[in-house]
Design an enzyme around this catalytic site. Structure first.
Site, PDB file in Angstrom:
ATOM      1  CD1 TRP A   1      14.758 -45.578 -49.744  1.00  0.00           C
ATOM      2  CD2 TRP A   1      13.954 -45.327 -51.819  1.00  0.00           C
ATOM      3  NE1 TRP A   1      13.568 -46.258 -49.825  1.00  0.00           N
ATOM      4  CE2 TRP A   1      13.055 -46.122 -51.072  1.00  0.00           C
ATOM      5  CE3 TRP A   1      13.642 -45.033 -53.146  1.00  0.00           C
ATOM      6  CZ2 TRP A   1      11.872 -46.633 -51.624  1.00  0.00           C
ATOM      7  CZ3 TRP A   1      12.477 -45.532 -53.697  1.00  0.00           C
ATOM      8  CH2 TRP A   1      11.601 -46.334 -52.945  1.00  0.00           C
ATOM      9  CE  LYS A   2      22.471 -42.855 -46.696  1.00  0.00           C
ATOM     10  NZ  LYS A   2      23.720 -43.173 -46.033  1.00  0.00           N
TER      11      LYS A   2
ATOM     12  CG  HIS B   1      22.159 -37.913 -43.824  1.00  0.00           C
ATOM     13  ND1 HIS B   1      23.411 -38.232 -44.297  1.00  0.00           N
ATOM     14  CD2 HIS B   1      21.587 -39.079 -43.421  1.00  0.00           C
ATOM     15  CE1 HIS B   1      23.576 -39.545 -44.201  1.00  0.00           C
ATOM     16  NE2 HIS B   1      22.489 -40.075 -43.669  1.00  0.00           N
TER      17      HIS B   1
ATOM     18  CD  GLU C   1      25.459 -40.115 -46.710  1.00  0.00           C
ATOM     19  OE1 GLU C   1      24.435 -39.966 -47.401  1.00  0.00           O
ATOM     20  OE2 GLU C   1      25.758 -41.202 -46.166  1.00  0.00           O
TER      21      GLU C   1
ATOM     22  CD  GLU D   1      21.505 -41.319 -39.640  1.00  0.00           C
ATOM     23  OE1 GLU D   1      20.907 -42.335 -39.986  1.00  0.00           O
ATOM     24  OE2 GLU D   1      21.925 -40.475 -40.447  1.00  0.00           O
TER      25      GLU D   1
ATOM     26  CB  SER E   1      25.904 -50.238 -40.252  1.00  0.00           C
ATOM     27  OG  SER E   1      26.788 -49.516 -41.104  1.00  0.00           O
TER      28      SER E   1
ATOM     29  N   GLY F   1      19.828 -46.770 -44.216  1.00  0.00           N
ATOM     30  CA  GLY F   1      20.323 -46.425 -45.540  1.00  0.00           C
ATOM     31  C   GLY F   1      20.345 -47.654 -46.437  1.00  0.00           C
ATOM     32  N   GLY F   2      21.514 -48.281 -46.558  1.00  0.00           N
ATOM     33  CA  GLY F   2      21.705 -49.398 -47.484  1.00  0.00           C
ATOM     34  C   GLY F   2      20.629 -50.476 -47.411  1.00  0.00           C
TER      35      GLY F   2
HETATM   36  P1  PGA Z   1      23.385 -46.898 -43.516  1.00  0.00           P
HETATM   37  O1  PGA Z   1      22.923 -45.365 -43.612  1.00  0.00           O
HETATM   38  O2  PGA Z   1      22.210 -47.665 -42.933  1.00  0.00           O
HETATM   39  O3  PGA Z   1      23.669 -47.323 -44.952  1.00  0.00           O
HETATM   40  O4  PGA Z   1      24.575 -46.948 -42.650  1.00  0.00           O
HETATM   41  C1  PGA Z   1      22.194 -44.762 -42.598  1.00  0.00           C
HETATM   42  C2  PGA Z   1      21.929 -43.321 -42.927  1.00  0.00           C
HETATM   43  O5  PGA Z   1      22.792 -42.693 -43.550  1.00  0.00           O
HETATM   44  O6  PGA Z   1      20.865 -42.772 -42.604  1.00  0.00           O
END
Ligand code: PGA
Length: 252
Positions: free
Chosen positions: A10-11, A96, A98, A168, A214, A235-236
């Site tokens: 969910w970030k 991750h 990020e 990823e 994605s 993610g999204g």
């Molecule tokens: P995303 O993110 O599905 O929004 O590209 C994936 C993730 O960062 O784990």
């Protein structure tokens, strides 16, 4: 044991009411369907307790989005593996992109975190993947090899079997660009063969390797059908139950 897994990261999204709603909707989803995969979520850590209260019977795996590389002490803002264990949390996402990009995390940090997580009986979801530049210069296989070796290859065979890996590619995260199923499969097979070389085929075959970047309802099925892809880190599209549910149904 190698399992199919769809995990939602969910970030830094959702206030407490929205988070509670989504957790509840996911529980309803799980009760009304018979998914062919495990369902895991990684909400912001503030909401881990809430998830734990709601998912009394461990219907859904609950993960932190990160954890400290230290055991305990004067590390303001950090959450330890022992704290997660004391809440009976399933595990933690580690490395991750990020965290790497904005917090300078490296594979050596990941290695320490993975060790601590395993020592507490938590499941680490270890993330790796190349940048666009690295892919364009044809270095992706080498980059992922190096990441995998530094982060994981100090583990024993029994330990590495408890790790879930998420490939990823950085260029596919949150960009709407997805690695093609063939591109993802190539790296997944590569990671599995590196593990097989070091620990033997049986160990390698036991490890779940997820794809992230994605993943959406319309591409999940094709991605998950690849022989070395055992699910996704989403993610999204994990932020609403309609999309996340369709992705889960990619394992039909
Ligand atoms: P995303 O993110 O599905 O929004 O590209 C994936 C993730 O960062 O784990």
């Amino acid at each position: 044991m190698r399992k199919n897994i769809v995990a939602g990261n969910w970030k830094m999204n959702k206030n407490v009411i929205e988070a509670q709603q989504l957790m509840f909707q996911l529980l309803q989803y799980k009760k009304n369907h018979t998914p062919n995969c495990e369902i895991w979520i990684a909400p912001p850590s503030l909401y881990l307790m809430m998830a734990k209260d709601l998912y009394e019977n461990d219907e859904i795996g609950i993960f932190a989005q990160d954890m400290s590389e230290y055991e305990s002490g004067a590390y303001t803002g950090e959450i330890s593996a022992a704290m997660l264990e004391s809440l009976d949390i399933t595990g933690a996402i580690i490395g991750h992109s990020e965290r790497r990009q904005y917090h300078g995390e490296t594979d050596s940090h990941c290695n320490r975190k993975i060790k601590l997580a395993l020592d507490q009986g938590l499941t680490p979801i270890y993330c790796n993947g190349e940048t666009l530049e690295q892919r364009k210069s044809g270095k992706h296989l080498e980059v992922v090899k190096n990441q995998t070796e530094v982060a994981l290859f100090t583990l024993s065979a029994d330990e590495i079997k408890k790790v879930v890996i998420a490939y990823e590619p950085v260029w596919a995260i949150g960009t709407g660009e997805t690695a093609s199923p063939e591109q993802a499969q190539e790296i997944h097979a590569h990671i599995r063969s590196l593990i097989a070389e070091k620990y033997g085929q049986e160990v390698a075959d036991d490890i779940s390797i997820l794809y992230g970047g994605s993943v959406k309802p319309d591409n999940a099925k094709e991605i998950f059908s690849q022989p070395d892809i055992d699910g996704g880190l989403i993610g999204g599209a994990a932020l609403n139950v309609a999309d996340f549910g369709k992705i889960i149904e990619g394992f039909s």
